[in-house]
Design an enzyme around this catalytic site. Structure first.
Site, mmCIF file in Angstrom:
data_model
loop_
_atom_site.group_PDB
_atom_site.id
_atom_site.type_symbol
_atom_site.label_atom_id
_atom_site.label_comp_id
_atom_site.label_asym_id
_atom_site.label_seq_id
_atom_site.Cartn_x
_atom_site.Cartn_y
_atom_site.Cartn_z
ATOM 1 N N CYS A 82 1.253 -19.473 -57.193
ATOM 2 C CA CYS A 82 0.277 -20.193 -56.359
ATOM 3 C C CYS A 82 -1.070 -19.475 -56.319
ATOM 4 O O CYS A 82 -2.041 -20.017 -55.796
ATOM 5 C CB CYS A 82 0.801 -20.359 -54.941
ATOM 6 S SG CYS A 82 2.561 -20.713 -54.867
ATOM 7 N N HIS A 331 -1.217 -29.039 -52.221
ATOM 8 C CA HIS A 331 -1.186 -27.730 -52.880
ATOM 9 C C HIS A 331 -0.819 -27.869 -54.356
ATOM 10 O O HIS A 331 0.325 -27.698 -54.732
ATOM 11 C CB HIS A 331 -0.179 -26.838 -52.137
ATOM 12 C CG HIS A 331 0.006 -25.470 -52.715
ATOM 13 N ND1 HIS A 331 -0.982 -24.779 -53.373
ATOM 14 C CD2 HIS A 331 1.089 -24.642 -52.722
ATOM 15 C CE1 HIS A 331 -0.519 -23.594 -53.761
ATOM 16 N NE2 HIS A 331 0.741 -23.493 -53.391
#
Ligand SMILES: [Zn+2]
Lengths: 382, 136
Positions: A82, A331
């Protein structure tokens, strides 16, 4: 020699079945080119930030550079789960600092929703250390739930405080036309949502999304020629921590965030009190609470109090995630870090519209990879 | 490919510490200890990061542990649908180190961080081996 951000672009985040990886990359790249008034011939290289396991297309920099018209300049991928987007920015920064290139475009990109549900569920099971932890069925929310439970035990943090983070995210997401979710939510709705990994509920978790974001970096003298509003990268630190929660000293904080923040403040010659606006990695509500603490916006254990007092809203001590954060924006793993940087650049330029933090001069991004095995902290100044 | 017997779903076919699984078959829970510098690894490692040596001995653990943190997984990954919801624990092992495990026969509302627990080896229906934590 300093390095500045001279152009930014951002695709709409959300379910983007309509576009391929390279088409989605184009959306933010084109915006950044128009923003900086640069063209492909002015850019020396592209660095792509992405997590490859979500894509059908293997080795995506190839198709992206071709589609963007960025052949024959160098291109390659930077991966840190991420945190891939911020890792790519750090790589681009290093390329310029090293004198290899003068202008570098960074594209953070992820298409997460092209996988089938069984494929996503299989990936979900392999997020941590597959040798010692995954065999028990731990998930990504599960790890943050372990952090949350311990944080609650140590400091009295409550589920209501966690829910307040989600309410704030959706409050600002409603003002961000690029966000996946643009609707306010109530505290009751967040608290009443279904359990995912106790104590975390659906509204404590960000959603997988498709999207891309782009920043263009340039060396100092060129940056001043390209734009009247360069945003300077004054701190660009990174740190790592054990991926296995079982091999970490503490599970109520992200150790790599604490170290990266300290280093970034040192590089920039500022402290947490100097930050006017921050974009932090709220993959889960507890992650934002820990970010407040790990970045020094409050003491360890006082993150819950900070949201209770609404100190992280605009007008508070330190506005955080006034773009909606991962929670409301969605996300898209590789795009997230780059998206954070675009938001801080907007804020420092005074271009953030309804969600502008008045007079913001120094901003911070905090981008966590996985469960903290990687962390990146940037400090930007106008 | 000994290591694939470990865990409900195994992603790791083999490892230099596959003997850990042989010990599980004997009902023993183990870690490794560096013969050169004495560092204990729980779960076991084949290599000592402290002194770079790889002369490790196997050490049997008592199973005594305390609860460090926990969660109940409701949204499970592939291969765990049949047991969801299930409660995952991270426990501090008495001899040192931590492991992730399942709560065995303890409802979530009876869990308290810091409580004493006991690890034991459990064989699943399909012959796979895990360790679980129960009240002592
Ligand atoms: Zn040693």
């Amino acid at each position: 020699m300093k390095v500045a951000i001279v152009g930014i672009g951002h695709s709409k985040f959300g379910r983007r079945d309509d576009a391929t990886v390279q088409e989605l990359s184009w959306e933010s790249f084109k915006e950044a080119m128009l923003d900086s008034d640069l063209r492909q011939k002015d850019i020396d290289a592209t660095v792509i930030g992405s997590s490859p396991e979500y894509h059908k297309q293997r080795s995506i920099p190839g198709v992206i550079a071709e589609y963007l018209g960025m052949n024959s300049q160098p291109t390659y991928l930077t991966e840190a789960a991420c945190g891939s987007g911020s890792a790519a920015i750090r790589t681009a920064y290093s390329l310029i600092k090293a004198g290899l290139h003068d202008v570098v475009a960074v594209v953070g990109i992820q298409k997460m929703l092209e996988l089938s549900t069984p494929e996503i569920l299989a990936l979900m099971g392999r997020v941590g250390d597959v040798q010692w932890e995954s065999g028990f069925g731990i998930t990504f929310p599960g790890y943050y739930a372990l952090f949350a439970r311990r944080h609650m035990h140590n400091y009295g943090t409550t589920e209501e405080q966690l829910a307040k983070v989600a309410v704030k995210a959706h409050h600002y997401g409603a003002m961000n036309p690029k966000a996946m979710f643009q609707k306010e939510i109530t505290l009751e709705k967040a608290l009443g949502s279904r359990p995912v990994a106790s104590p975390l509920k659906l509204f404590d978790c960000c959603a997988n999304a498709d999207g891309s974001a782009c920043v263009i970096l340039a060396k100092e003298d060129l940056a001043r020629k390209i734009t009247d509003t360069p945003v300077w990268i004054e701190g660009i630190a990174s740190a790592s921590a054990p991926i296995s929660v079982i091999r970490r000293e503490y599970v109520d904080r992200i150790p790599s965030a604490i170290i990266a923040a300290k280093e970034a403040y040192k590089q920039a010659g500022v402290g947490p009190d100097d930050i006017d606006v921050a974009d932090v990695h709220d993959c889960f509500t507890i992650a934002e609470i820990m970010a407040y603490e790990n970045l020094g916006f409050c003491e360890i254990g006082e993150g819950g109090k900070l949201i209770d007092e609404e100190q992280t809203y605009i007008g508070g001590k330190i506005p955080v995630n006034v773009d909606g954060g991962l929670k409301a924006k969605g996300h898209p793993v590789g795009a997230t870090g780059v998206s954070m940087t675009t938001e801080i650049v907007k804020q420092l330029r005074g271009d953030a519209g309804k969600r502008q933090v008045d007079g913001a001069e120094i901003g911070l991004t905090h981008n966590v990879g996985g469960i903290g095995q990687y962390c990146f902290v940037q400090i930007l100044k106008r | 490919m000994m290591f694939e017997k470990f865990g409900k779903i195994s992603y790791v076919p083999n490892s230099k510490v596959a003997k850990f699984v042989e010990y599980l078959e004997e009902g023993k829970l183990t870690g490794t200890k560096c013969r050169k510098c004495g560092t204990l690894y729980v779960p076991p490692k084949a290599d000592c990061v402290e002194c770079l040596d790889d002369d490790m001995e196997w050490v049997e653990l008592s199973g005594d542990c305390t609860l460090h943190t926990y969660t109940t997984i409701h949204a499970s990954p592939a291969g765990f649908e049949d047991i969801a919801p299930y409660t995952l624990l991270v426990v501090d092992v008495k001899e040192g180190g931590r492991v992730m495990t399942w709560a065995e026969g303890i409802p979530e509302d009876e869990l308290e961080i810091g409580m004493d627990l006991k690890l034991r080896v459990k064989t699943l229906d399909d012959g796979k081996l895990v360790y679980v934590a129960e009240k002592p």
